[in-house]
Scaffold this motif. Structure first.
Motif, mmCIF file in Angstrom:
data_model
loop_
_atom_site.group_PDB
_atom_site.id
_atom_site.type_symbol
_atom_site.label_atom_id
_atom_site.label_comp_id
_atom_site.label_asym_id
_atom_site.label_seq_id
_atom_site.Cartn_x
_atom_site.Cartn_y
_atom_site.Cartn_z
ATOM 1 N N MET A 151 49.650 32.231 30.657
ATOM 2 C CA MET A 151 49.300 31.631 31.938
ATOM 3 C C MET A 151 48.880 32.647 33.001
ATOM 4 O O MET A 151 48.538 32.269 34.116
ATOM 5 N N GLU A 152 48.912 33.945 32.673
ATOM 6 C CA GLU A 152 48.616 34.949 33.696
ATOM 7 C C GLU A 152 47.209 34.800 34.285
ATOM 8 O O GLU A 152 47.010 35.022 35.480
ATOM 9 N N GLU A 153 46.253 34.439 33.447
ATOM 10 C CA GLU A 153 44.883 34.264 33.957
ATOM 11 C C GLU A 153 44.833 33.151 35.007
ATOM 12 O O GLU A 153 44.212 33.314 36.075
ATOM 13 N N ILE A 154 45.479 32.041 34.719
ATOM 14 C CA ILE A 154 45.438 30.887 35.616
ATOM 15 C C ILE A 154 46.283 31.115 36.868
ATOM 16 O O ILE A 154 45.869 30.782 37.986
ATOM 17 N N GLU A 155 47.453 31.708 36.681
ATOM 18 C CA GLU A 155 48.412 31.802 37.789
ATOM 19 C C GLU A 155 48.211 33.032 38.665
ATOM 20 O O GLU A 155 48.586 33.010 39.841
ATOM 21 N N VAL A 156 47.642 34.112 38.107
ATOM 22 C CA VAL A 156 47.554 35.361 38.858
ATOM 23 C C VAL A 156 46.115 35.864 38.996
ATOM 24 O O VAL A 156 45.627 36.104 40.109
ATOM 25 N N ILE A 157 45.433 36.027 37.862
ATOM 26 C CA ILE A 157 44.145 36.717 37.889
ATOM 27 C C ILE A 157 43.068 35.889 38.576
ATOM 28 O O ILE A 157 42.358 36.386 39.466
ATOM 29 N N GLU A 158 42.923 34.627 38.209
ATOM 30 C CA GLU A 158 41.874 33.799 38.799
ATOM 31 C C GLU A 158 42.056 33.611 40.304
ATOM 32 O O GLU A 158 41.081 33.722 41.065
ATOM 33 N N PRO A 159 43.272 33.353 40.810
ATOM 34 C CA PRO A 159 43.434 33.257 42.272
ATOM 35 C C PRO A 159 43.087 34.562 42.990
ATOM 36 O O PRO A 159 42.493 34.543 44.072
ATOM 37 N N ALA A 160 43.459 35.699 42.398
ATOM 38 C CA ALA A 160 43.121 36.981 43.021
ATOM 39 C C ALA A 160 41.610 37.171 43.076
ATOM 40 O O ALA A 160 41.064 37.616 44.099
ATOM 41 N N LEU A 161 40.931 36.853 41.986
ATOM 42 C CA LEU A 161 39.477 37.011 41.963
ATOM 43 C C LEU A 161 38.801 36.076 42.953
ATOM 44 O O LEU A 161 37.795 36.438 43.571
ATOM 45 N N ALA A 162 39.354 34.887 43.137
ATOM 46 C CA ALA A 162 38.784 33.958 44.114
ATOM 47 C C ALA A 162 38.872 34.532 45.522
ATOM 48 O O ALA A 162 37.916 34.449 46.318
ATOM 49 N N THR A 163 40.010 35.147 45.842
ATOM 50 C CA THR A 163 40.170 35.779 47.152
ATOM 51 C C THR A 163 39.145 36.890 47.345
ATOM 52 O O THR A 163 38.521 37.015 48.408
ATOM 53 N N LEU A 164 38.962 37.687 46.316
ATOM 54 C CA LEU A 164 38.038 38.825 46.401
ATOM 55 C C LEU A 164 36.588 38.364 46.475
ATOM 56 O O LEU A 164 35.774 38.972 47.186
ATOM 57 N N ARG A 165 36.256 37.319 45.760
ATOM 58 C CA ARG A 165 34.882 36.790 45.850
ATOM 59 C C ARG A 165 34.595 36.274 47.254
ATOM 60 O O ARG A 165 33.469 36.397 47.752
ATOM 61 N N ASP A 166 35.608 35.688 47.899
ATOM 62 C CA ASP A 166 35.431 35.222 49.275
ATOM 63 C C ASP A 166 35.138 36.383 50.220
ATOM 64 O O ASP A 166 34.552 36.186 51.291
ATOM 65 N N GLU A 167 35.553 37.616 49.827
ATOM 66 C CA GLU A 167 35.264 38.797 50.627
ATOM 67 C C GLU A 167 33.880 39.366 50.321
ATOM 68 O O GLU A 167 33.461 40.341 50.953
#
Length: 333
Positions: free
Chosen positions: A219-235
């Motif tokens: 679940m690490e991709e769903i719970e940690v990695i994807e949310p982090a990447l979404a934040t960074l893409r918003d930047e």
């Protein structure tokens, strides 16, 4: 007129091949001033052992560093206990760390434009009673920064790491949104600042096989990695992933990327070292100074025998020059 670049070069473990590699540099002209930070008698003794004719010139801040074939500038550091090739001595450890501190402080105060490090022996330093986990952590503490990033690079491939020297059982817990965001920001910013890439394209690996297979393999991709990447893409960051690591390192993806961000040490570095071992460079990102290093160890069995390959050191020097020039252009326009 542009001031010429001057790099500090530390010799690392005295019993290893670091002194041999530094002396090999004197065989030809260098594209920038190189100042070897070392015990000058160590270099003189090793040169005699190797049968090399090298003029060692004592250097002080303000001097012009030698670039001509046949000579090396040396910033003398005292405190060495023994100089035998191939024979470790824990009593040399404080001297080894003194060379690193001298070079790093020279970078911080502007004496040097960057530093290149030959390999140290972590085990013997710890045997001396000094807690030491590596160059990266030592320089992080000395420079007073919260987070640094290890990136290895060779022709056509750069791989940065979210976690570095951790047991595999501890990797998952160490990959948090906060850590991933910090590492990715450093990677993105330093690709701009030190490598002149205006809009870095970064491929991000997943942690689990098949990048978690939609949660069926983790679940690490769903719970940690994807949310982090979404934040960074918003930047505004250009990120692709999380991608399965077993298919990420393929030409059609890599040709459209400036770097790969791997989750752990042995996920990304075996590919990098297969592609470029001996001609790769270790770069520490997130520091206020330029620091590069060779991609190999001390090779005690080769020390003093004249068979050490300086390919990685040349790559480390070339990369440090590129980074220092890019930072100078960015800073001064």
């Amino acid at each position: 007129m542009t001031q010429p670049l001057t790099l500090a070069l530390t010799v690392g473990e005295p019993a290893g091949i670091g002194p041999d590699l530094c002396l090999q540099l004197a065989g030809h002209e260098r594209p920038a001033g190189i100042v070897v930070v070392a015990d000058i008698d160590l270099l003189a003794e090793r040169a005699r052992q190797l049968g090399l004719s090298v003029r060692l010139v004592a250097w002080s801040p303000g001097d012009t560093a030698a670039t001509a074939a046949g000579e090396l500038s040396v910033l003398k550091v005292d405190g060495i206990n023994s100089r035998m090739a191939g024979q470790l001595d824990p009593d040399n450890s404080r001297y080894v760390l003194a060379t690193l501190e001298t070079a790093a402080r020279g970078c911080l105060d502007g004496t040097f434009d960057g530093m290149v490090t030959a390999p140290v022996h972590k085990g013997v330093i710890n045997e001396a009673g000094i807690v030491f986990s590596g160059h990266t952590e030592f320089l992080q503490a000395l420079c007073g920064v919260d987070r640094v990033v290890m990136m290895l690079a060779t022709q056509g491939l750069r791989v940065a790491l979210v976690t570095t020297h951790l047991p595999l059982k501890d990797v998952s817990a160490a990959i948090t949104e906060t850590r991933l965001i910090q590492v990715a920001r450093i990677l993105n910013n330093d690709l701009k600042a030190f490598f002149g890439i205006d809009a870095p394209r970064i491929l991000v690996a997943g942690l689990n096989p098949h990048a978690g297979e939609g949660g069926h393999l983790g679940m690490e991709e769903i719970e940690v990695i994807e949310p982090a990447l979404a934040t960074l893409r918003d930047e505004g960051m250009n990120l692709t992933g999380p991608l399965p690591a077993d298919t990420l390192f393929t030409p059609h993806l890599l040709e459209k990327a400036d770097a790969v961000l791997a989750m752990y040490h042995d996920q990304g570095l075996p590919v990098l070292k297969y592609k470029g071992f001996g001609n790769a460079v270790n770069v520490t990102l997130g520091l206020p100074i330029v620091r590069t290093s060779v991609d190999h160890g001390t090779a005690l069995d080769l020390a003093g025998k004249g068979t050490a390959d300086a390919g990685s050191l040349h790559t480390a020097i070339e990369t440090a020059i590129q980074m220092a020039r890019c930072r100078r252009e960015t800073t001064h326009g």
